[in-house]
Scaffold this active site. Structure first.
Site, PDB file in Angstrom:
ATOM      1  N   ASN A   1      33.284  45.042  38.986  1.00  0.00           N
ATOM      2  CA  ASN A   1      32.283  46.088  39.522  1.00  0.00           C
ATOM      3  C   ASN A   1      31.936  47.216  38.947  1.00  0.00           C
ATOM      4  OD1 ASN A   1      34.798  47.268  39.957  1.00  0.00           O
ATOM      5  ND2 ASN A   1      34.971  47.198  42.305  1.00  0.00           N
TER       6      ASN A   1
ATOM      7  N   HIS B   1      34.521  49.084  37.564  1.00  0.00           N
ATOM      8  CA  HIS B   1      35.349  50.541  37.734  1.00  0.00           C
ATOM      9  C   HIS B   1      36.349  50.718  36.329  1.00  0.00           C
ATOM     10  CE1 HIS B   1      39.165  47.117  38.874  1.00  0.00           C
ATOM     11  NE2 HIS B   1      39.089  47.931  37.854  1.00  0.00           N
TER      12      HIS B   1
HETATM   13  C1  GLP Z   1      42.734  46.912  36.448  1.00  0.00           C
HETATM   14  C2  GLP Z   1      42.923  48.257  35.810  1.00  0.00           C
HETATM   15  C3  GLP Z   1      41.869  48.534  34.845  1.00  0.00           C
HETATM   16  C4  GLP Z   1      41.449  47.378  33.874  1.00  0.00           C
HETATM   17  C5  GLP Z   1      40.965  46.254  34.783  1.00  0.00           C
HETATM   18  C6  GLP Z   1      40.473  44.893  34.316  1.00  0.00           C
HETATM   19  O1  GLP Z   1      42.052  47.205  37.598  1.00  0.00           O
HETATM   20  N1  GLP Z   1      43.239  49.183  36.456  1.00  0.00           N
HETATM   21  O2  GLP Z   1      42.350  49.487  33.622  1.00  0.00           O
HETATM   22  O3  GLP Z   1      40.610  47.616  33.128  1.00  0.00           O
HETATM   23  O4  GLP Z   1      42.094  45.908  35.732  1.00  0.00           O
HETATM   24  O5  GLP Z   1      41.322  44.176  33.985  1.00  0.00           O
HETATM   25  P1  GLP Z   1      41.411  42.750  33.203  1.00  0.00           P
HETATM   26  O6  GLP Z   1      41.422  43.211  31.804  1.00  0.00           O
HETATM   27  O7  GLP Z   1      42.560  41.957  33.624  1.00  0.00           O
HETATM   28  O8  GLP Z   1      40.324  42.137  33.664  1.00  0.00           O
END
Ligand code: GLP
Length: 238
Positions: A130, A132
């Site tokens: 999303n 973030h």
């Molecule tokens: C979590 C962390 C983020 C990270 C995101 C994506 O929400 N707080 O810092 O970027 O996950 O994770 P993934 O790399 O597992 O898709």
């Protein structure tokens, strides 16, 4: 915003690992901000291969941490970085600062620690589906500081499989967007097709609270590194 579109996920991972290593080679006592998530695992594996010597004078800040987990819970981000970086490289835990999610004054302590370190030289970032950043969910403000945030259901579901007991916290302590923007250089790695929509949105918007990554767009040293799947909905040639 500088965009590096790579021909494979492996190339994207190597590009980011090399950028981080170059920073540390040019300034061994760099202050580095680190992210967690599946995207970063191969980056850390590559840093581990480069050996511990380069990191002897480096100091690290973690981007975020869940609230309410017992210390050393296997799904905490502290445990994540211990198993992916600190232990394999034999680094000292005292080289790391972790968001003190168990303290009521944790947010202001963390902000003070970052300031006292001289600020973050190089901030590594992933991205949520999303848009973030850290745990700055949609609705976060550009000038937000380190604070306790509520996780969206989408984020909880996306991260649920990383919890052995599937009992995932609903809150986290996260550096704010304003805190992240004070980093001297920001490098975001996005891999996989689940990130393609957020990357497409980033291309067409800026400073849009509904997709927090757009706040990074005008940072003077923001580099976006993409694998083919994450870049699959954008066209850089037009
Ligand atoms: C979590 C962390 C983020 C990270 C995101 C994506 O929400 N707080 O810092 O970027 O996950 O994770 P993934 O790399 O597992 O898709």
């Amino acid at each position: 915003m500088r965009i590096i579109q790579c021909d494979s996920k492996e190339e994207a991972v190597s590009t980011v690992a090399s950028m981080l290593l170059e920073k540390i080679e040019s300034k061994p006592n760099s202050v580095i901000g680190l992210a967690t998530g599946r995207t970063m695992e191969p980056v850390y594996a590559q840093l581990v291969k480069s050996g511990p010597d380069k990191f002897k004078k480096t100091f690290f800040f973690m981007l975020d941490e869940y609230v309410g987990l017992p210390l050393n819970h296997p799904s905490s981000f502290k445990h994540y970085i211990k198993s992916h970086l600190i232990n394999p490289l034999g680094l000292l835990e005292s080289q790391f600062s972790f968001p003190p999610a168990h303290l009521s004054e944790g947010a202001s302590h963390y902000e003070t620690s970052i300031k006292e370190s001289g600020g973050i030289d190089f901030q590594l970032l992933g991205i949520g589906k999303n848009g973030h950043i850290g745990f700055n969910e949609p609705g976060s403000e550009k000038n937000s500081r380190t604070r306790i945030v509520k996780l969206t259901n989408e984020t909880i579901e996306a991260n649920r499989d990383q919890f052995v007991d599937k009992n995932i916290p609903t809150d986290a302590l996260s550096m704010g967007i304003g805190t992240i923007l004070e980093g001297k250089s920001l490098v975001l790695l996005a891999t996989g097709k689940s990130k393609a929509d957020a990357i497409k949105y980033l291309m067409n918007h800026h400073d849009d609270p509904s997709c927090p990554v757009t706040f990074l767009k005008n940072h003077p040293h923001f580099t976006l590194v993409l694998d083919p799947e994450a870049a699959s909905k954008i066209n850089l040639n037009i």
